[in-house]
Write a protein that holds these residues in place. Structure first.
Motif, PDB file in Angstrom:
ATOM      1  N   GLN A   5       0.938   3.932   0.392  1.00  0.00           N
ATOM      2  CA  GLN A   5       0.314   5.257   0.470  1.00  0.00           C
ATOM      3  C   GLN A   5       0.709   6.155  -0.690  1.00  0.00           C
ATOM      4  O   GLN A   5      -0.021   7.090  -1.030  1.00  0.00           O
ATOM      5  N   ASN A  65       3.264  13.770   3.174  1.00  0.00           N
ATOM      6  CA  ASN A  65       1.881  13.281   3.088  1.00  0.00           C
ATOM      7  C   ASN A  65       1.146  13.677   4.366  1.00  0.00           C
ATOM      8  O   ASN A  65       1.324  13.064   5.410  1.00  0.00           O
ATOM      9  N   ASN A 116       6.143  10.871   5.836  1.00  0.00           N
ATOM     10  CA  ASN A 116       4.838  10.996   6.491  1.00  0.00           C
ATOM     11  C   ASN A 116       5.082  11.452   7.923  1.00  0.00           C
ATOM     12  O   ASN A 116       5.851  10.815   8.652  1.00  0.00           O
ATOM     13  N   SER A 155      -3.245   9.204   8.910  1.00  0.00           N
ATOM     14  CA  SER A 155      -2.988   7.764   8.845  1.00  0.00           C
ATOM     15  C   SER A 155      -3.644   7.074  10.028  1.00  0.00           C
ATOM     16  O   SER A 155      -3.667   7.606  11.135  1.00  0.00           O
ATOM     17  N   THR A 208      -2.066  13.536   4.749  1.00  0.00           N
ATOM     18  CA  THR A 208      -3.313  12.792   4.885  1.00  0.00           C
ATOM     19  C   THR A 208      -3.266  11.978   6.174  1.00  0.00           C
ATOM     20  O   THR A 208      -2.281  11.288   6.431  1.00  0.00           O
ATOM     21  N   HIS A 213      -5.939  11.429  -4.303  1.00  0.00           N
ATOM     22  CA  HIS A 213      -6.519  12.431  -3.405  1.00  0.00           C
ATOM     23  C   HIS A 213      -5.732  12.578  -2.109  1.00  0.00           C
ATOM     24  O   HIS A 213      -6.308  12.767  -1.035  1.00  0.00           O
ATOM     25  N   LEU A 214      -4.423  12.463  -2.175  1.00  0.00           N
ATOM     26  CA  LEU A 214      -3.599  12.684  -1.000  1.00  0.00           C
ATOM     27  C   LEU A 214      -3.421  14.178  -0.752  1.00  0.00           C
ATOM     28  O   LEU A 214      -3.378  14.982  -1.688  1.00  0.00           O
ATOM     29  N   HIS A 215      -3.284  14.534   0.519  1.00  0.00           N
ATOM     30  CA  HIS A 215      -2.971  15.921   0.878  1.00  0.00           C
ATOM     31  C   HIS A 215      -1.446  16.033   0.973  1.00  0.00           C
ATOM     32  O   HIS A 215      -0.847  15.727   2.003  1.00  0.00           O
ATOM     33  N   LYS A 235      -1.768   6.208  -3.743  1.00  0.00           N
ATOM     34  CA  LYS A 235      -3.186   6.464  -3.517  1.00  0.00           C
ATOM     35  C   LYS A 235      -3.591   7.815  -4.106  1.00  0.00           C
ATOM     36  O   LYS A 235      -2.793   8.751  -4.153  1.00  0.00           O
TER      37      LYS A 235
END
Length: 983
Positions: free
Chosen positions: A968, A953, A891, A957, A955, A973-975, A971
């Protein structure tokens, strides 16, 4: 449903630990929404005896007057048959009391710590947990006994204070009231019934308990009350027979007392028909069952409340800004980040991203031309002034052809008037820039948080603008002076002369000063001045932009930075990293200066601290509810997310069909992350002594058809740091479904910040930083487990998985086995990377430049060290295991692992610019290891690997905790962005 009572117990303990126990505050309260059973009764009503009968132990303080002066949250936990009985206090974690006389003394002592040795009361609860195979899962809140008269040493308000405290608990709609009334007194005078009736007039939330039935006057009984005919409640009254004072004095144990209670109801004719629903044991079971039902019905509302409150708390914390760093380095970084934000906003105003910059152009396009047009040359070019200046310039000898000196004086006196509009344009732009500074300060949220820093930044910016205005005015007026100092001769050469027009040059000198002649001179001068104005109309804006606007964009806060660090090296926001390096040698001398700049309003600091604690409470509660709900219904977060991905139908999930591993990256990622989470929960179960049905770990692997084959236990602190899972699919699964499923998964957890394991985990973190993880016993246990499994099933049927520190262990095991030709499929979540946080730098050019410089330095040191050690550079240790391609999950907001993004991307860029040979040397070495090698200490950088599949990831944070968390990775619908890097 027993897990639900345990859930509320945990949340209640967290509430107390973090300061939420239902008191009226400006913060949202979670305590009020939690179902609880409050025990209410007057003094000497038998309240303490009822509680002790339910528990089966003597543990409550006794005496005359008000003994219970603080709420006692009593949490009962049913243990397995044969397990030991003990008690624990929340304020004394990990201290077990097996002597319940010591429990009584600790309740008294803890009460005195809060209230002093006086008879005062306090609303701060004491939390007591009792573990016993002879209790039911139940939570009761023992409140101070209602009284009518204050005793010596108590204020007159004590009667009302106790009543107010009791009301604050029982008037909440989620509170179940256990009203204790002695049967040998008139119920019309019962304090418990009176106050219960007031807050619960329908009796929906009230359970009535009659004590001292055996002490009623002869010829009287409580049958009408127990049958609900005398005083009706929704739930039947329950009678109990407690130990008498003589029994207490003789230390009659609870087992004998319960036996006598059962015998009393079964043998007394009046109560014989009611014996099956009388007694303290029956009371405990009824309350436990009812509490479970109430909790179950309230959980959805509590979940909704928690989610809503988390959002509100996060929003307010965002408005308040980040907290002040404790260390000077953190304070410096905070100041620099705030200044960078301000500087960026200021530039956006100038560049048109935000409004304001267009007003500067208006000065150049309208104000300056209009001012130049309004210039009046009547005085300079009046007939009298022209004649006067020309005559004075001629002196004693009149000019022959053209009065050149007169022309010069007329032009100079006219051009000087242009300085006024030029200065006005400089001042106007300065004023607009000041406005933009103030506007940018107001739009920089973090500056609102720190008044001192806001004032300093504002003053520094205005001071810089003042200096820039002075420089701009000087440069702009120099333009006018240059026009005055050197006239454009071509303009005058092109003017028609009298002789060219057939004029007679022999006219009398006095004819030279006639009105027509003088007017022509004035016209020529005015034309020249108009030409100069047209030129300056374009040059003045350029000068102003160069000296003010462009300089403000480039170095508005340079002087502030220099003063802050007391360094003379010129710095700006474009070279922020270099500034950090330079400033690092100086800021330690000025800690008071840094602290004064971040001098925040104490009320804001206190509010933020309180909000952060309350947010921690709500997030903890949310996690606890999620884990219990998942354990109960076998549909956890992963299964729900799997449904959203379309892996499994809702009907199948509810019916209990198991999720299997498909050949899909998202499936495999979620399964691997879940098995790692299973290790975390295994250790937390161990620490919190959750066993049997109370344990929460098994759903994390059972849901995916895995069985726990073996726990990996650290030999230093006995903590569970890993687990070996065996895949056991149903016989109905076909081979096509399972062809990429593992036979075994070896998973490792990361650091747990609990006292039972944190010291050992942090010690291993330090070993990793020093590249010494391979020398630890935890690694030895891990690699031995991996070797044993490979020897049993081969490397193709095994997965490695880990998170954080566990990723480092997995990575080390994977590298070790890859060097011997065993390539294990590996899933590394948030793997740590030891490096300066270059990836966090926003400026791509600076970031790329630093990486190139680092590669060159590392490659140079590699050559020097290898040459000194007379080692061959032709061998490439990376190539030996480059076929191993672990899956890395990182991330960008997690500075612990984010450097892997830059590590692999930089390698790719170096190849593209033709510097691949340099990078191939740098990519397998670290500066720390090279320096150690130079001193004869061989060390291989663990975090550097040749090949990998990197999933990022992207998405957003909320914070570091979320960015670094294992949760994470399952989960929906993560980008995500995935790239394969091959060495």
């Amino acid at each position: 449903m027993e897990n639900l009572i345990s859930l509320v117990n945990k949340i209640q303990r967290a509430c107390t630990a973090l300061g939420d126990y239902g008191e009226a505050t400006a913060l949202p309260t979670l305590w009020d929404s939690l179902p609880a059973i409050a025990v209410v009764g007057g003094q000497s009503s038998g309240k303490s005896s009822v509680l002790e009968s339910i528990v089966g132990k003597d543990f409550l303080p006794r005496g005359s007057g008000i003994v219970t002066r603080r709420p006692l949250v009593l949490q009962l936990h049913k243990g397995e048959e044969g397990s030991k009985e003990y008690a624990e206090f929340l304020h004394l974690p990990r201290k077990r009391f097996t002597d319940f006389a010591a429990v009584r003394k600790e309740i008294q002592d803890e009460t005195d710590r809060e209230t002093g040795k006086t008879k005062q009361i306090s609303s701060v609860p004491i939390h007591l947990s009792i573990y016993s195979p002879y209790v039911v899962n139940l939570t009761l809140i023992d409140l101070p006994g209602l009284t009518k008269v204050a005793v010596e040493g108590q204020p007159d308000s004590i009667v009302q204070d106790i009543e107010n405290m009791v009301r604050s608990y029982i008037e909440k709609p989620n509170c179940i009231i256990l009203a204790i009334s002695p049967a040998n007194q008139d119920l019309a005078t019962s304090d418990a019934i009176k106050i219960s009736r007031e807050v619960d007039p329908t009796g929906e939330r009230t359970f009535g308990v009659l004590t001292k039935i055996d002490l009623m006057d002869k010829g009287t009984d409580a049958v009408e009350m127990l049958e609900g005919r005398a005083f009706r409640l929704k739930y039947p009254w329950i009678g109990v027979v407690n130990r008498s004072q003589a029994d207490i004095n003789k230390n009659v144990d609870m087992i004998a007392a319960r036996r006598r209670e059962r015998e009393y109801f079964s043998s007394t004719p009046e109560y014989k028909h009611l014996a099956h629903r009388m007694g303290s044991e029956y009371l405990a079971k009824v309350l436990s069952k009812h509490l479970e039902a109430v909790i179950k019905s309230k959980i959805p509302g509590i979940q909704s409340l928690i989610s809503k409150t988390i959002a509100e708390l996060e929003a307010e914390l965002s408005r308040l800004g980040k907290p002040i760093a404790a260390d000077d380095g953190g304070k410096l970084y905070a100041i620099m980040e705030i200044c960078r934000s301000f500087d960026q906003i200021f530039k956006e105003h100038l560049d048109g991203v935000r409004p304001g910059g267009d007003r500067i152009y208006n000065v150049f396009d309208n104000q300056l031309p209009a001012a130049l047009k309004r210039l009046q040359f009547d005085k300079q070019l009046s007939m009298e002034n022209i004649k006067k200046l020309i005559t004075e310039a001629d002196g004693y000898q009149p000019h022959l052809i053209a009065p050149e000196q007169g022309y010069r004086r007329l032009i100079e006196s006219s051009l000087i008037t242009i300085k006024g509009p030029a200065e006005a344009a400089v001042d106007a732009v300065h004023s607009l820039l000041k406005d933009l500074v103030h506007k940018s300060i107001s739009e920089t949220l973090d500056l609102k948080q720190y008044p001192s820093l806001r004032a300093e930044v504002g003053n520094a910016a205005i001071d810089s603008l003042e200096k820039m205005r002075d420089e701009s005015k000087k440069a702009t007026l120099q333009l006018v002076d240059m026009e005055c100092g050197y006239l454009t001769v071509d303009f005058f050469r092109k003017l028609p002369q009298d002789i060219d027009k057939g004029g007679n040059p022999t006219h009398s000198i006095f004819d030279r000063y006639n009105d027509s002649y003088l007017r022509r001179i004035g016209s020529n001068v005015l034309s020249y001045v108009g030409m100069v104005c047209a030129t300056l109309r374009h040059l003045i804006p350029k000068s102003i932009v160069h000296c003010q606007v462009r300089e403000a964009k480039r170095s508005l806060l340079d002087h502030f930075f220099t003063e802050l660090g007391k360094i003379e090296a010129r710095t700006n926001l474009f070279s922020i990293v270099i500034f950090y390096i330079l400033l690092g040698f100086h800021f330690v001398l000025y800690p008071k200066r840094l602290s004064s700049l971040l001098n925040e309003d104490p009320a804001v600091m206190e509010r933020r601290s309180a909000l952060r604690k309350r947010l921690e409470l709500y997030r903890s509660a949310q996690a606890e509810i999620d884990s219990v709900a998942w354990s109960k219904y076998r549909i956890n977060l992963i299964s729900i997310h799997s449904l959203q991905f379309g892996f499994l139908t809702v009907t199948d999930a509810i019916q209990g069909d198991f999720y299997y591993i498909r050949d899909n990256p998202n499936h495999r990622k979620s399964v691997a992350a879940s098995l790692v989470q299973g290790v975390y929960v295994l250790e937390k179960d161990r620490q919190e002594r959750r066993e049997g049905t109370d344990a929460l770990a098994s759903p994390w692997w059972v849901f995916f058809n895995f069985q726990l084959l073996h726990k990996l236990v650290d030999d230093v602190d006995s903590s569970i740091f890993g687990a070996i899972y065996e895949f056991k699919p149903p016989s109905t699964y076909c081979n096509d479904t399972l062809h990429r499923s593992p036979s075994y998964v070896i998973a490792f957890r990361g650091t747990i910040t609990k006292a039972d394991s944190v010291s050992r985990d942090i010690e291993l973190d330090m070993h990793f930083v020093r590249n010494g993880l391979h020398q630890t016993s935890r690694y030895e246990i891990a690699i031995q487990a991996v070797r044993n499994m490979i020897a049993t099933v081969g490397d193709s049927g095994i997965w490695l998985a880990g998170h954080s520190l566990g990723s480092a262990v997995s990575l080390l095991c994977g590298k070790t086995m890859a060097k011997s030709g065993n390539f294990i499929e590996s899933f590394l979540f948030n793997p740590p990377y030891v490096s300066a946080p270059i990836e966090r730098i926003k400026d791509k050019k600076v970031k790329h430049g630093l990486r190139i410089a680092g590669s060159v330095i590392t490659a140079g040191l590699t050559l020097a060290v290898k040459a000194k050690q007379k080692k061959s550079l032709s061998s490439d240790p990376f190539a030996a295991f480059s076929a191993w391609v672990p899956c890395l999950f990182v991330n960008p907001s997690d500075h612990i692992c984010s450097e892997y993004i830059g590590y692999f991307e930089h390698r790719k860029k170096m190849e593209e610019i033709g510097a691949g040979s340099i990078e191939r040397l740098a990519t397998q070495n670290s500066l720390g290891c090279l320096l150690m090698g130079a001193f004869g200490k061989e060390s291989e950088p663990l975090h550097l690997i040749p090949s990998a599949s990197v999933t990022v990831n992207l998405t957003p944070s909320r914070d570091f905790k979320e960015a670094h968390g294992i949760h994470q990775w399952w989960k929906p619908h993560l980008h995500l962005q995935s790239k394969l890097y091959k060495y």
